[in-house]
Design a protein around this motif. Sequence first.
Motif, PDB file in Angstrom:
ATOM      1  N   ILE A  51       0.845  -1.200   0.000  1.00  0.00           N
ATOM      2  CA  ILE A  51       0.000   0.000   0.000  1.00  0.00           C
ATOM      3  C   ILE A  51       0.875   1.243   0.000  1.00  0.00           C
ATOM      4  CG2 ILE A  51      -1.746   1.313   1.268  1.00  0.00           C
ATOM      5  CD1 ILE A  51      -2.747  -1.357   2.420  1.00  0.00           C
ATOM      6  N   ILE A  52       1.932   1.220   0.819  1.00  0.00           N
ATOM      7  CA  ILE A  52       2.874   2.335   0.870  1.00  0.00           C
ATOM      8  C   ILE A  52       3.584   2.493  -0.471  1.00  0.00           C
ATOM      9  CG2 ILE A  52       5.010   3.182   1.951  1.00  0.00           C
ATOM     10  CD1 ILE A  52       4.041   1.785   4.547  1.00  0.00           C
ATOM     11  N   ASN A  53       3.987   1.375  -1.056  1.00  0.00           N
ATOM     12  CA  ASN A  53       4.653   1.428  -2.364  1.00  0.00           C
ATOM     13  C   ASN A  53       3.735   2.032  -3.423  1.00  0.00           C
ATOM     14  OD1 ASN A  53       6.850   0.171  -1.191  1.00  0.00           O
ATOM     15  ND2 ASN A  53       6.291  -1.875  -1.909  1.00  0.00           N
ATOM     16  N   LYS A  54       2.474   1.657  -3.367  1.00  0.00           N
ATOM     17  CA  LYS A  54       1.503   2.187  -4.326  1.00  0.00           C
ATOM     18  C   LYS A  54       1.317   3.689  -4.135  1.00  0.00           C
ATOM     19  CE  LYS A  54      -3.275   1.587  -5.944  1.00  0.00           C
ATOM     20  NZ  LYS A  54      -4.580   0.899  -5.704  1.00  0.00           N
ATOM     21  N   LYS A  55       1.304   4.134  -2.875  1.00  0.00           N
ATOM     22  CA  LYS A  55       1.166   5.561  -2.579  1.00  0.00           C
ATOM     23  C   LYS A  55       2.325   6.353  -3.180  1.00  0.00           C
ATOM     24  CE  LYS A  55      -2.563   6.022   0.052  1.00  0.00           C
ATOM     25  NZ  LYS A  55      -3.694   6.916  -0.314  1.00  0.00           N
ATOM     26  N   GLU A  56       3.523   5.781  -3.093  1.00  0.00           N
ATOM     27  CA  GLU A  56       4.685   6.478  -3.650  1.00  0.00           C
ATOM     28  C   GLU A  56       4.537   6.658  -5.154  1.00  0.00           C
ATOM     29  OE1 GLU A  56       9.545   6.171  -4.110  1.00  0.00           O
ATOM     30  OE2 GLU A  56       8.317   4.364  -4.015  1.00  0.00           O
ATOM     31  N   VAL A  57       4.123   5.603  -5.837  1.00  0.00           N
ATOM     32  CA  VAL A  57       3.944   5.665  -7.291  1.00  0.00           C
ATOM     33  C   VAL A  57       2.893   6.708  -7.651  1.00  0.00           C
ATOM     34  CG1 VAL A  57       3.180   4.388  -9.329  1.00  0.00           C
ATOM     35  CG2 VAL A  57       4.685   3.286  -7.666  1.00  0.00           C
ATOM     36  N   ALA A  62       1.566  12.034  -9.804  1.00  0.00           N
ATOM     37  CA  ALA A  62       0.866  13.307  -9.631  1.00  0.00           C
ATOM     38  C   ALA A  62       1.833  14.479  -9.757  1.00  0.00           C
ATOM     39  CB  ALA A  62       0.171  13.335  -8.272  1.00  0.00           C
ATOM     40  N   CYS A  63       3.030  14.320  -9.188  1.00  0.00           N
ATOM     41  CA  CYS A  63       4.053  15.370  -9.289  1.00  0.00           C
ATOM     42  C   CYS A  63       4.474  15.575 -10.736  1.00  0.00           C
ATOM     43  CB  CYS A  63       5.275  15.001  -8.451  1.00  0.00           C
ATOM     44  SG  CYS A  63       5.023  15.091  -6.661  1.00  0.00           S
ATOM     45  N   ALA A  64       4.714  14.476 -11.442  1.00  0.00           N
ATOM     46  CA  ALA A  64       5.133  14.564 -12.844  1.00  0.00           C
ATOM     47  C   ALA A  64       4.055  15.229 -13.697  1.00  0.00           C
ATOM     48  CB  ALA A  64       5.441  13.167 -13.378  1.00  0.00           C
ATOM     49  N   GLN A  70       1.302  21.994 -15.760  1.00  0.00           N
ATOM     50  CA  GLN A  70       1.110  23.305 -15.144  1.00  0.00           C
ATOM     51  C   GLN A  70       2.315  24.229 -15.300  1.00  0.00           C
ATOM     52  OE1 GLN A  70      -1.707  24.232 -14.162  1.00  0.00           O
ATOM     53  NE2 GLN A  70      -2.879  22.400 -13.639  1.00  0.00           N
ATOM     54  N   GLN A  71       3.481  23.641 -15.580  1.00  0.00           N
ATOM     55  CA  GLN A  71       4.708  24.420 -15.713  1.00  0.00           C
ATOM     56  C   GLN A  71       4.844  25.429 -14.560  1.00  0.00           C
ATOM     57  OE1 GLN A  71       4.350  26.038 -19.726  1.00  0.00           O
ATOM     58  NE2 GLN A  71       5.361  24.236 -20.583  1.00  0.00           N
ATOM     59  N   PRO A  72       4.962  24.927 -13.339  1.00  0.00           N
ATOM     60  CA  PRO A  72       4.978  25.800 -12.158  1.00  0.00           C
ATOM     61  C   PRO A  72       6.188  26.734 -12.118  1.00  0.00           C
ATOM     62  CG  PRO A  72       5.604  23.556 -11.568  1.00  0.00           C
ATOM     63  CD  PRO A  72       5.119  23.503 -12.975  1.00  0.00           C
ATOM     64  N   ARG A  78       9.398  24.128  -6.249  1.00  0.00           N
ATOM     65  CA  ARG A  78      10.043  23.622  -5.033  1.00  0.00           C
ATOM     66  C   ARG A  78       9.084  22.756  -4.233  1.00  0.00           C
ATOM     67  NH1 ARG A  78      12.542  28.808  -3.636  1.00  0.00           N
ATOM     68  NH2 ARG A  78      11.132  28.966  -1.844  1.00  0.00           N
ATOM     69  N   ARG A  79       7.844  23.177  -4.162  1.00  0.00           N
ATOM     70  CA  ARG A  79       6.830  22.419  -3.411  1.00  0.00           C
ATOM     71  C   ARG A  79       6.625  21.041  -4.037  1.00  0.00           C
ATOM     72  NH1 ARG A  79       1.734  26.292  -2.951  1.00  0.00           N
ATOM     73  NH2 ARG A  79       0.982  24.637  -1.551  1.00  0.00           N
ATOM     74  N   VAL A  80       6.563  21.006  -5.353  1.00  0.00           N
ATOM     75  CA  VAL A  80       6.332  19.742  -6.054  1.00  0.00           C
ATOM     76  C   VAL A  80       7.546  18.823  -5.924  1.00  0.00           C
ATOM     77  CG1 VAL A  80       5.834  18.656  -8.271  1.00  0.00           C
ATOM     78  CG2 VAL A  80       4.750  20.837  -7.682  1.00  0.00           C
ATOM     79  N   VAL A  81       8.727  19.387  -6.140  1.00  0.00           N
ATOM     80  CA  VAL A  81       9.960  18.591  -6.057  1.00  0.00           C
ATOM     81  C   VAL A  81      10.166  18.066  -4.640  1.00  0.00           C
ATOM     82  CG1 VAL A  81      12.484  18.704  -6.198  1.00  0.00           C
ATOM     83  CG2 VAL A  81      11.090  19.727  -7.999  1.00  0.00           C
ATOM     84  N   SER A  82       9.835  18.883  -3.642  1.00  0.00           N
ATOM     85  CA  SER A  82       9.975  18.458  -2.249  1.00  0.00           C
ATOM     86  C   SER A  82       9.108  17.241  -1.958  1.00  0.00           C
ATOM     87  CB  SER A  82       9.602  19.601  -1.299  1.00  0.00           C
ATOM     88  OG  SER A  82      10.490  20.679  -1.429  1.00  0.00           O
ATOM     89  N   VAL A  83       7.882  17.261  -2.445  1.00  0.00           N
ATOM     90  CA  VAL A  83       6.996  16.115  -2.260  1.00  0.00           C
ATOM     91  C   VAL A  83       7.542  14.888  -2.979  1.00  0.00           C
ATOM     92  CG1 VAL A  83       4.723  15.163  -2.810  1.00  0.00           C
ATOM     93  CG2 VAL A  83       4.900  17.455  -1.870  1.00  0.00           C
ATOM     94  N   MET A  84       7.998  15.081  -4.204  1.00  0.00           N
ATOM     95  CA  MET A  84       8.500  13.963  -4.991  1.00  0.00           C
ATOM     96  C   MET A  84       9.673  13.265  -4.295  1.00  0.00           C
ATOM     97  SD  MET A  84       9.798  13.960  -8.970  1.00  0.00           S
ATOM     98  CE  MET A  84       8.174  14.414  -9.604  1.00  0.00           C
ATOM     99  N   LYS A  85      10.587  14.062  -3.734  1.00  0.00           N
ATOM    100  CA  LYS A  85      11.746  13.477  -3.064  1.00  0.00           C
ATOM    101  C   LYS A  85      11.381  12.904  -1.703  1.00  0.00           C
ATOM    102  CE  LYS A  85      15.396  16.072  -5.362  1.00  0.00           C
ATOM    103  NZ  LYS A  85      16.617  16.900  -5.187  1.00  0.00           N
TER     104      LYS A  85
END
Length: 217
Positions: A51-57, A62-64, A70-72, A78-85
């Motif tokens: 379930i955790i692995n699926k959440k990461e994917v 969503a970040c990608a 949206q080309q933020p 920074r907000r998007v990249v922070s979540v992704m990492k």
Amino acid sequence: MRKQFDQELNELHIQFTNMGVLVSEALTKSVKAFINHDVTLAQTVIDDDQIINKKEVELEEACAKIIALQQPVVTDLRRVVSVMKACSDWERMGDHASSIAKTTITVKGKKRISHVEALLADMAKVVIEMANRVITAYTLADIEEARAIAELDERVDNYLLQITQFTIAEMKADPKVVFNGSGYITVASDVERAADYITNICERIIYLKTGEIVELN
């Protein structure tokens, strides 16, 4: 467009927080299973890791999508990249919780060392506190709290040293605890690594707020 973008960012942070809660629960359950010799609970942690692995994917996708469509601007990026990492840090912590659960099953029925188990329980309390606090700190972008959480990592490192030294001494004194002793050191190392990943998230919080890349470890 901006309103829609803000909604997508908000949903991203909600998903990230939910993932953090799942990981914190997995760590709590895995250590509880190990201390209580609870194989059934341990198996639940192992099963729920997917379930955790699926959440990461889902979070990475969503970040990608946000970056592509949206080309933020820099601050939003920074907000998007922070979540992704940071979601990768959560996923790795989930892996360590699963590893602890697997060790629980392996050492079931072997001779135990009560003093080491008590130290492990105390060590895990610190790490679970760190995990719970970092979720709130991330939500509030609280860099002072992030630094305070990261400072707890030293306590976790000290627990690892104590557990390793005491366990090795016990293993030398009593060959019957060698098998379990190895398990204790493995579990303590898993807990310590989880603290390291929490510290990574603390660094992401500072980056999110200030744009500065810092090392807190």
